[in-house]
Design a protein around this motif. Structure first.
Motif, PDB file in Angstrom:
ATOM      1  N   ASP A  32      -2.232  15.136   5.022  1.00 11.32           N
ATOM      2  CA  ASP A  32      -2.063  16.658   5.709  1.00 11.32           C
ATOM      3  C   ASP A  32      -3.260  17.508   5.366  1.00 11.32           C
ATOM      4  O   ASP A  32      -3.563  18.296   6.234  1.00 11.32           O
ATOM      5  CB  ASP A  32      -0.841  17.267   5.082  1.00 11.32           C
ATOM      6  CG  ASP A  32       0.360  16.133   5.330  1.00 11.32           C
ATOM      7  OD1 ASP A  32       0.406  15.864   6.301  1.00 11.32           O
ATOM      8  OD2 ASP A  32       1.508  16.305   4.558  1.00 11.32           O
ATOM      9  N   ARG A  33      -3.932  17.411   4.294  1.00 10.38           N
ATOM     10  CA  ARG A  33      -4.852  18.285   3.973  1.00 10.38           C
ATOM     11  C   ARG A  33      -6.114  18.087   4.988  1.00 10.38           C
ATOM     12  O   ARG A  33      -6.858  18.820   5.311  1.00 10.38           O
ATOM     13  CB  ARG A  33      -5.406  17.985   2.521  1.00 10.38           C
ATOM     14  CG  ARG A  33      -4.539  18.483   1.730  1.00 10.38           C
ATOM     15  CD  ARG A  33      -5.140  18.335  -0.118  1.00 10.38           C
ATOM     16  NE  ARG A  33      -4.051  18.951  -0.858  1.00 10.38           N
ATOM     17  CZ  ARG A  33      -3.774  18.593  -2.112  1.00 10.38           C
ATOM     18  NH1 ARG A  33      -4.539  17.718  -2.594  1.00 10.38           N
ATOM     19  NH2 ARG A  33      -2.953  19.046  -3.056  1.00 10.38           N
ATOM     20  N   ALA A  34      -6.423  16.629   5.152  1.00  9.48           N
ATOM     21  CA  ALA A  34      -7.439  16.452   6.203  1.00  9.48           C
ATOM     22  C   ALA A  34      -7.106  17.036   7.527  1.00  9.48           C
ATOM     23  O   ALA A  34      -7.885  17.669   8.154  1.00  9.48           O
ATOM     24  CB  ALA A  34      -7.649  15.011   6.227  1.00  9.48           C
ATOM     25  N   GLN A  35      -5.787  16.871   7.905  1.00  9.30           N
ATOM     26  CA  GLN A  35      -5.394  17.611   9.225  1.00  9.30           C
ATOM     27  C   GLN A  35      -5.454  19.017   9.206  1.00  9.30           C
ATOM     28  O   GLN A  35      -6.050  19.810   9.906  1.00  9.30           O
ATOM     29  CB  GLN A  35      -3.956  17.241   9.588  1.00  9.30           C
ATOM     30  CG  GLN A  35      -3.560  17.288  10.908  1.00  9.30           C
ATOM     31  CD  GLN A  35      -4.400  16.048  11.829  1.00  9.30           C
ATOM     32  OE1 GLN A  35      -4.437  15.214  11.500  1.00  9.30           O
ATOM     33  NE2 GLN A  35      -4.194  16.407  13.025  1.00  9.30           N
ATOM     34  N   GLU A  36      -5.246  19.780   8.060  1.00 13.41           N
ATOM     35  CA  GLU A  36      -5.661  21.266   7.655  1.00 13.41           C
ATOM     36  C   GLU A  36      -7.019  21.572   8.057  1.00 13.41           C
ATOM     37  O   GLU A  36      -7.379  22.612   8.776  1.00 13.41           O
ATOM     38  CB  GLU A  36      -4.981  21.612   6.729  1.00 13.41           C
ATOM     39  CG  GLU A  36      -3.520  21.564   6.259  1.00 13.41           C
ATOM     40  CD  GLU A  36      -3.103  21.732   4.971  1.00 13.41           C
ATOM     41  OE1 GLU A  36      -3.616  22.034   3.881  1.00 13.41           O
ATOM     42  OE2 GLU A  36      -1.572  21.644   4.868  1.00 13.41           O
ATOM     43  N   LEU A  37      -7.969  20.726   7.346  1.00 17.00           N
ATOM     44  CA  LEU A  37      -9.353  20.842   7.441  1.00 17.00           C
ATOM     45  C   LEU A  37      -9.788  21.013   8.779  1.00 17.00           C
ATOM     46  O   LEU A  37     -10.502  21.915   9.641  1.00 17.00           O
ATOM     47  CB  LEU A  37     -10.189  19.881   6.821  1.00 17.00           C
ATOM     48  CG  LEU A  37     -11.550  20.083   6.712  1.00 17.00           C
ATOM     49  CD1 LEU A  37     -12.018  19.495   5.235  1.00 17.00           C
ATOM     50  CD2 LEU A  37     -12.411  19.632   7.521  1.00 17.00           C
ATOM     51  N   PHE A  38      -9.264  19.876   9.737  1.00 15.45           N
ATOM     52  CA  PHE A  38      -9.539  19.644  11.093  1.00 15.45           C
ATOM     53  C   PHE A  38      -8.905  21.008  11.939  1.00 15.45           C
ATOM     54  O   PHE A  38      -9.852  21.543  12.643  1.00 15.45           O
ATOM     55  CB  PHE A  38      -9.149  18.366  11.897  1.00 15.45           C
ATOM     56  CG  PHE A  38      -9.679  17.361  11.114  1.00 15.45           C
ATOM     57  CD1 PHE A  38     -11.134  17.093  11.242  1.00 15.45           C
ATOM     58  CD2 PHE A  38      -8.838  16.089  10.732  1.00 15.45           C
ATOM     59  CE1 PHE A  38     -11.477  15.908  10.903  1.00 15.45           C
ATOM     60  CE2 PHE A  38      -9.415  14.981  10.156  1.00 15.45           C
ATOM     61  CZ  PHE A  38     -10.938  14.921  10.195  1.00 15.45           C
ATOM     62  N   ALA A  39      -8.035  21.500  11.404  1.00 11.85           N
ATOM     63  CA  ALA A  39      -7.309  22.724  12.158  1.00 11.85           C
ATOM     64  C   ALA A  39      -8.192  23.943  11.998  1.00 11.85           C
ATOM     65  O   ALA A  39      -8.417  24.726  12.845  1.00 11.85           O
ATOM     66  CB  ALA A  39      -5.751  23.017  11.757  1.00 11.85           C
ATOM     67  N   LYS A  40      -8.665  23.979  10.721  1.00 13.40           N
ATOM     68  CA  LYS A  40      -9.533  25.177  10.208  1.00 13.40           C
ATOM     69  C   LYS A  40     -10.631  25.114  11.075  1.00 13.40           C
ATOM     70  O   LYS A  40     -11.234  26.519  11.385  1.00 13.40           O
ATOM     71  CB  LYS A  40      -9.777  24.899   8.904  1.00 13.40           C
ATOM     72  CG  LYS A  40     -10.739  26.265   8.092  1.00 13.40           C
ATOM     73  CD  LYS A  40     -11.031  25.943   6.681  1.00 13.40           C
ATOM     74  CE  LYS A  40     -12.077  26.681   6.155  1.00 13.40           C
ATOM     75  NZ  LYS A  40     -12.794  26.046   4.854  1.00 13.40           N
ATOM     76  N   VAL A  41     -11.296  23.983  11.270  1.00 11.37           N
ATOM     77  CA  VAL A  41     -12.611  23.975  12.303  1.00 11.37           C
ATOM     78  C   VAL A  41     -12.481  23.951  13.728  1.00 11.37           C
ATOM     79  O   VAL A  41     -13.357  23.824  14.308  1.00 11.37           O
ATOM     80  CB  VAL A  41     -13.833  22.997  11.453  1.00 11.37           C
ATOM     81  CG1 VAL A  41     -13.871  23.197  10.145  1.00 11.37           C
ATOM     82  CG2 VAL A  41     -13.184  21.503  11.793  1.00 11.37           C
TER      83      VAL A  41
END
Length: 116
Positions: A32-41
């Protein structure tokens, strides 16, 4: 319809069809955190659930090719990144501007660069 391709063929196709692929399971905080990082960029990353029966052969191939039995297991531009810690490490290294422009992981930096 059941996918009868080998796990290796399924893996190759998933990597060919998507610039970013994250192998995950249903309940995974680091995923989930990785997915959030991708969404952030501003980037999309295809999330493939390894704990679904239809992905069993591909899951075995992922483990065979990466040696990782943990999730997330992330690929960007056909390059194996690893888990969330490695993703953060790559993002930090890319953000520092110290990456050699001829380094093959430069495409990973381009992917992780925030979209304007």
């Amino acid at each position: 319809m059941v996918d009868t391709r080998s796990g290796d063929d399924q893996l190759k196709q998933a990597l060919a069809d998507n610039r970013c692929v994250m192998f995950s399971i249903q309940q995974c905080g680091w995923c989930d955190r990785a997915q959030e990082l991708f969404a952030k960029v501003g980037r999309q990353c295809e999330r493939i659930m390894m704990d679904r029966p239809e992905n069993a052969r591909m899951s075995k191939s992922v483990v065979k090719h990466t040696g990782m039995m943990t999730v997330p297991n992330i690929f960007i531009d056909n390059m194996h990144i690893g888990g969330y810690d490695r993703l953060l490490q790559a993002q930090t290294q890319c953000s520092s501007g110290k990456m050699d422009p001829n380094d093959p992981s430069q495409t990973v930096c381009e992917f992780l660069k925030e979209k304007k």
